[in-house]
Design an enzyme around this catalytic site. Structure first.
Site, short mmCIF file in Angstrom:
data_model
loop_
_atom_site.label_atom_id
_atom_site.label_comp_id
_atom_site.label_asym_id
_atom_site.label_seq_id
_atom_site.Cartn_x
_atom_site.Cartn_y
_atom_site.Cartn_z
N ARG A 25 0.83 -1.22 0.00
CA ARG A 25 0.00 0.00 0.00
C ARG A 25 0.86 1.26 0.00
O ARG A 25 0.58 2.21 -0.73
CB ARG A 25 -0.95 -0.02 1.20
CG ARG A 25 -1.99 -1.12 1.01
CD ARG A 25 -3.20 -0.93 1.88
NE ARG A 25 -4.27 -1.80 1.39
CZ ARG A 25 -5.38 -2.05 2.05
NH1 ARG A 25 -5.58 -1.51 3.23
NH2 ARG A 25 -6.31 -2.83 1.53
N ASP A 128 12.03 -16.50 16.59
CA ASP A 128 13.14 -16.86 17.48
C ASP A 128 13.80 -15.66 18.17
O ASP A 128 14.53 -15.83 19.15
CB ASP A 128 14.22 -17.63 16.70
CG ASP A 128 13.65 -18.87 16.02
OD1 ASP A 128 12.71 -19.44 16.58
OD2 ASP A 128 14.14 -19.23 14.94
N MET A 170 10.06 -23.47 21.20
CA MET A 170 10.94 -23.27 20.04
C MET A 170 11.99 -22.20 20.32
O MET A 170 12.13 -21.71 21.43
CB MET A 170 10.10 -22.89 18.83
CG MET A 170 9.37 -24.05 18.20
SD MET A 170 8.48 -23.47 16.74
CE MET A 170 8.22 -25.01 15.90
N GLY A 186 6.26 -17.35 35.71
CA GLY A 186 6.79 -17.75 37.01
C GLY A 186 7.27 -19.20 37.03
O GLY A 186 7.08 -19.91 38.02
#
Ligand code: ADP
Length: 319
Positions: A25, A128, A170, A186
């Protein structure tokens, strides 16, 4: 510059579509023709290219994955293959390229820029958070929210049944997802590739906590450090209470992007087009202390982003 193209490559990440929308856009508003390359570098080699319009990117911001689709294209590590790709771009009159992807894809982009002289700008897209010189990459925030939601649910069961849960997340070789998700839920322990783990010490700590009355136990392990099965094998006989293993897997890569990722993607998409229009090449759009800047791709790719050890310390301090 008249015609630019956009490609998504490597592992998909939430926010890629919002970035595509922004590039298309904003590019059109700047008077450019914008093309979408399908299926990553493989689609580029196959000349799988189509014109994008304002309408063709409608309703995609909220969708996970990438509408352009993605692929791995191992032969792109060869110079001759990249020369073919550059030839496809030239033949189609494309004089600027935006690449959204992780470390591998950005390596490909750097070569297209430096070696093949294609004006190219990268946008970091990987859950990641292992791309250096940018505080965040597209998809990281959404992934963290997915992981935190899952851990929270597992914690309900862990508490009800007084069990230990070993949860594998991951991150490839990075412990970022494990660290932050463990910190904000926690977790009792976080195992990352960046630090060696002493199972005996860890087992003793968890046992002491149990004896002091903690009824649940969440251990978050980064896939790059060890598998959840390995961790369970080392811990179960030491702590002596029932453990359950959950490998979150690919649910971590999908889903509607969070507002953070949509905003980051929109800003980076615009910044990428601006960089091409300024004549910058072989750079990456990066988030640096709240601002979007461009940084040299070869600097970015020199080393992996380091895990902020303060975060791990903080998690340890508060759990
Ligand atoms: P990601 O971009 O998510 O890190 P990959 O590491 O699989 O995913 O890389 C995606 C694609 O980028 C590869 O399939 C290949 O086409 C290209 N690529 C990866 N590494 C390089 C490299 N060193 N040089 C050139 N191209 C590369």
């Amino acid at each position: 510059m008249k015609k630019i193209a956009i490609v998504t490559s490597g592992g998909d990440a939430p926010g890629m579509n919002a970035a595509i929308r922004a590039v298309v856009r904003y590019g059109i508003k700047k008077g450019l023709e914008v093309y979408g390359i399908k299926r990553g570098y493989a689609g580029l080699l196959d000349e799988d290219i189509e014109r994008m319009t304002f309408a063709s990117v409608g309703g995609i911001m909220e969708r996970g994955g990438t509408i352009l689709r993605s692929s791995r294209c191992p032969e792109f590590v060869r110079k001759e293959t990249r020369a073919e790709a550059a030839e496809v771009l030239r033949r189609n009159g494309i004089d600027g390229l935006v690449v959204i992807g992780g470390e591998g894809s950005l390596n490909g982009a750097m070569f297209l820029g430096q070696e093949q002289k294609i004006p190219v700008v990268g946008i970091p897209g990987t859950i990641d958070n292992d791309i250096s010189m940018t505080d965040m990459s597209l998809g990281v925030d959404t992934c963290l929210n997915t992981v935190v939601d899952a851990i929270q649910k597992l914690k309900d069961t862990a508490t009800s049944h007084e069990r230990a849960f070993i949860i594998e997340v991951m991150g490839r070789t990075s412990g970022y997802i494990a660290t932050v998700s463990g910190l904000v839920t926690g977790a009792e322990a976080i195992i990352v590739p960046e630090l060696p783990v002493n199972y005996e010490e860890l087992g003793n700590k968890l046992l002491e906590e149990r004896e002091r009355g903690k009824i649940n136990c969440i251990v978050v392990v980064a896939e790059g450090a060890a598998s959840a099965y390995t961790v369970a094998r080392h811990l179960e006989y030491r702590i002596g209470y029932e453990t359950r293993i959950t490998i979150l897997g690919h649910i971590q890569r999908g889903g509607s992007p969070t507002s953070f990722d949509r905003l980051l993607a929109s800003r980076m998409g615009v910044a990428a087009v601006d960089a091409l229009l300024r004549g910058e090449t072989s750079v990456l759009t990066a988030l640096n202390g709240g601002k979007i800047v461009t940084v040299e791709l070869d600097e970015v790719l020199k080393e992996k982003k380091k895990l902020d050890m303060e975060l791990l310390n903080l998690a340890g301090l508060l759990s």
